[in-house]
Design a protein around this motif. Structure first.
Motif, PDB file in Angstrom:
ATOM      1  N   ALA A   1     -20.210  80.421  45.207  1.00  0.00           N
ATOM      2  CA  ALA A   1     -19.539  79.277  44.681  1.00  0.00           C
ATOM      3  C   ALA A   1     -19.743  79.016  42.901  1.00  0.00           C
ATOM      4  N   THR A   2     -20.317  80.077  42.256  1.00  0.00           N
ATOM      5  CA  THR A   2     -20.375  80.256  40.754  1.00  0.00           C
ATOM      6  C   THR A   2     -19.801  81.933  40.681  1.00  0.00           C
ATOM      7  N   PRO A   3     -19.002  81.978  41.027  1.00  0.00           N
ATOM      8  CA  PRO A   3     -17.720  83.523  40.569  1.00  0.00           C
ATOM      9  C   PRO A   3     -18.557  84.205  40.126  1.00  0.00           C
ATOM     10  N   VAL A   4     -18.776  85.286  39.510  1.00  0.00           N
ATOM     11  CA  VAL A   4     -19.218  85.962  38.877  1.00  0.00           C
ATOM     12  C   VAL A   4     -18.698  87.771  38.907  1.00  0.00           C
ATOM     13  N   VAL A   5     -17.587  87.946  38.215  1.00  0.00           N
ATOM     14  CA  VAL A   5     -16.244  89.128  38.016  1.00  0.00           C
ATOM     15  C   VAL A   5     -17.017  90.904  37.515  1.00  0.00           C
ATOM     16  N   GLY A   6     -17.117  91.457  37.353  1.00  0.00           N
ATOM     17  CA  GLY A   6     -17.501  92.799  37.337  1.00  0.00           C
ATOM     18  C   GLY A   6     -17.064  93.554  37.323  1.00  0.00           C
ATOM     19  N   ARG A   7     -16.781  95.450  37.557  1.00  0.00           N
ATOM     20  CA  ARG A   7     -16.126  95.948  37.890  1.00  0.00           C
ATOM     21  C   ARG A   7     -16.578  97.227  38.618  1.00  0.00           C
ATOM     22  N   VAL A   8     -16.638  98.065  38.998  1.00  0.00           N
ATOM     23  CA  VAL A   8     -16.918  99.142  40.075  1.00  0.00           C
ATOM     24  C   VAL A   8     -16.786 100.037  39.564  1.00  0.00           C
ATOM     25  N   HIS A   9     -17.428 100.997  38.268  1.00  0.00           N
ATOM     26  CA  HIS A   9     -17.635 101.778  37.341  1.00  0.00           C
ATOM     27  C   HIS A   9     -19.110 103.549  38.626  1.00  0.00           C
ATOM     28  N   ASP A  10     -18.589 104.632  39.019  1.00  0.00           N
ATOM     29  CA  ASP A  10     -19.401 106.057  39.401  1.00  0.00           C
ATOM     30  C   ASP A  10     -19.786 104.848  40.784  1.00  0.00           C
ATOM     31  N   ASP A  11     -19.456 104.065  41.856  1.00  0.00           N
ATOM     32  CA  ASP A  11     -20.321 103.527  42.627  1.00  0.00           C
ATOM     33  C   ASP A  11     -21.510 102.730  42.116  1.00  0.00           C
ATOM     34  N   ARG A  12     -21.051 102.172  41.510  1.00  0.00           N
ATOM     35  CA  ARG A  12     -22.030 101.430  40.910  1.00  0.00           C
ATOM     36  C   ARG A  12     -21.061  99.952  40.199  1.00  0.00           C
ATOM     37  N   LEU A  13     -22.002  98.765  40.469  1.00  0.00           N
ATOM     38  CA  LEU A  13     -21.157  97.641  39.761  1.00  0.00           C
ATOM     39  C   LEU A  13     -21.950  97.025  38.243  1.00  0.00           C
ATOM     40  N   LEU A  14     -20.776  96.724  37.720  1.00  0.00           N
ATOM     41  CA  LEU A  14     -21.517  96.959  36.613  1.00  0.00           C
ATOM     42  C   LEU A  14     -20.688  95.663  35.787  1.00  0.00           C
ATOM     43  N   LEU A  15     -21.766  94.223  35.639  1.00  0.00           N
ATOM     44  CA  LEU A  15     -21.399  92.976  34.793  1.00  0.00           C
ATOM     45  C   LEU A  15     -21.901  92.882  33.389  1.00  0.00           C
ATOM     46  N   ASP A  16     -20.640  93.361  33.159  1.00  0.00           N
ATOM     47  CA  ASP A  16     -21.089  92.990  31.551  1.00  0.00           C
ATOM     48  C   ASP A  16     -21.347  91.692  30.856  1.00  0.00           C
ATOM     49  N   LEU A  17     -22.152  91.345  30.073  1.00  0.00           N
ATOM     50  CA  LEU A  17     -22.373  90.143  29.401  1.00  0.00           C
ATOM     51  C   LEU A  17     -21.539  90.208  28.770  1.00  0.00           C
ATOM     52  N   ARG A  18     -21.161  90.906  27.829  1.00  0.00           N
ATOM     53  CA  ARG A  18     -20.385  90.334  26.051  1.00  0.00           C
ATOM     54  C   ARG A  18     -19.627  88.724  26.382  1.00  0.00           C
ATOM     55  N   THR A  19     -19.012  89.325  27.463  1.00  0.00           N
ATOM     56  CA  THR A  19     -18.148  87.719  27.532  1.00  0.00           C
ATOM     57  C   THR A  19     -18.902  86.622  28.573  1.00  0.00           C
ATOM     58  N   VAL A  20     -19.352  86.705  28.427  1.00  0.00           N
ATOM     59  CA  VAL A  20     -20.594  85.307  29.116  1.00  0.00           C
ATOM     60  C   VAL A  20     -21.591  84.782  27.904  1.00  0.00           C
ATOM     61  N   TRP A  21     -21.110  83.982  28.023  1.00  0.00           N
ATOM     62  CA  TRP A  21     -21.887  82.798  27.233  1.00  0.00           C
ATOM     63  C   TRP A  21     -23.552  82.831  26.820  1.00  0.00           C
ATOM     64  N   PRO A  22     -24.423  83.831  25.902  1.00  0.00           N
ATOM     65  CA  PRO A  22     -25.709  82.996  25.917  1.00  0.00           C
ATOM     66  C   PRO A  22     -26.365  81.856  26.851  1.00  0.00           C
ATOM     67  N   ALA A  23     -25.655  80.744  26.697  1.00  0.00           N
ATOM     68  CA  ALA A  23     -26.411  80.006  27.734  1.00  0.00           C
ATOM     69  C   ALA A  23     -26.200  80.099  29.495  1.00  0.00           C
ATOM     70  N   ASP A  24     -24.960  80.164  29.366  1.00  0.00           N
ATOM     71  CA  ASP A  24     -24.552  80.904  30.951  1.00  0.00           C
ATOM     72  C   ASP A  24     -25.338  81.805  31.559  1.00  0.00           C
ATOM     73  N   ASP A  25     -26.536  82.068  30.681  1.00  0.00           N
ATOM     74  CA  ASP A  25     -27.415  83.277  31.321  1.00  0.00           C
ATOM     75  C   ASP A  25     -27.879  83.609  32.334  1.00  0.00           C
ATOM     76  N   ALA A  26     -28.611  82.067  32.615  1.00  0.00           N
ATOM     77  CA  ALA A  26     -29.916  81.735  33.300  1.00  0.00           C
ATOM     78  C   ALA A  26     -28.997  81.715  34.803  1.00  0.00           C
ATOM     79  N   PRO A  27     -27.635  80.763  34.703  1.00  0.00           N
ATOM     80  CA  PRO A  27     -26.794  80.352  35.449  1.00  0.00           C
ATOM     81  C   PRO A  27     -25.949  81.428  36.571  1.00  0.00           C
ATOM     82  N   VAL A  28     -26.308  82.931  35.482  1.00  0.00           N
ATOM     83  CA  VAL A  28     -24.798  84.487  35.633  1.00  0.00           C
ATOM     84  C   VAL A  28     -25.776  84.623  36.891  1.00  0.00           C
TER      85      VAL A  28
END
Length: 113
Positions: A76-103
């Motif tokens: 419902a709230t899409p979260v986009v990451g990337r797969v690297h070495d068979d693990r999903l990575l979610l870099d918060l650099r492009t997420v506003w700090p105020a959006d950390d809790a909703p993510v």
């Protein structure tokens, strides 16, 4: 600091790391195995094609990376990451700090056991 992309590019890696570690702790408390992983973010086109900067990402440790990626992209709230070495990575650099809790809530709501 007023231009969003410049704010994201210039955010100190230590600030991103602190946010990632806090998110990892919150997700671990909810039963989702995550950890903080040092990584590099790619700036992209324009004046910085291919430039990389140090960053930090949430690494989802105990699940199929592609399945988790697919689930989060269709949440419902899409979260986009990337797969690297068979693990999903979610870099918060492009997420506003105020959006950390909703993510974190979106990840927990989608992937919690």
């Amino acid at each position: 600091r007023e231009v969003p992309v410049l704010r994201m590019i210039t955010m100190p890696a230590a600030e991103v790391e602190a946010r990632v570690r806090a998110a990892a702790e919150a997700l671990t408390r909810r039963g989702i195995a995550t950890s903080a992983a040092a990584t590099h973010a790619t700036v992209g086109g324009g004046a910085f094609p291919g430039a990389e900067i140090p960053s930090w990402a949430l690494r989802l440790d105990a699940m199929d990376a592609r399945e988790a990626d697919r689930g989060l992209r269709h949440a419902a709230t899409p979260v986009v990451g990337r797969v690297h070495d068979d693990r999903l990575l979610l870099d918060l650099r492009t997420v506003w700090p105020a959006d950390d809790a909703p993510v974190v809530a979106a990840i927990a709501g989608t992937l919690a056991p």
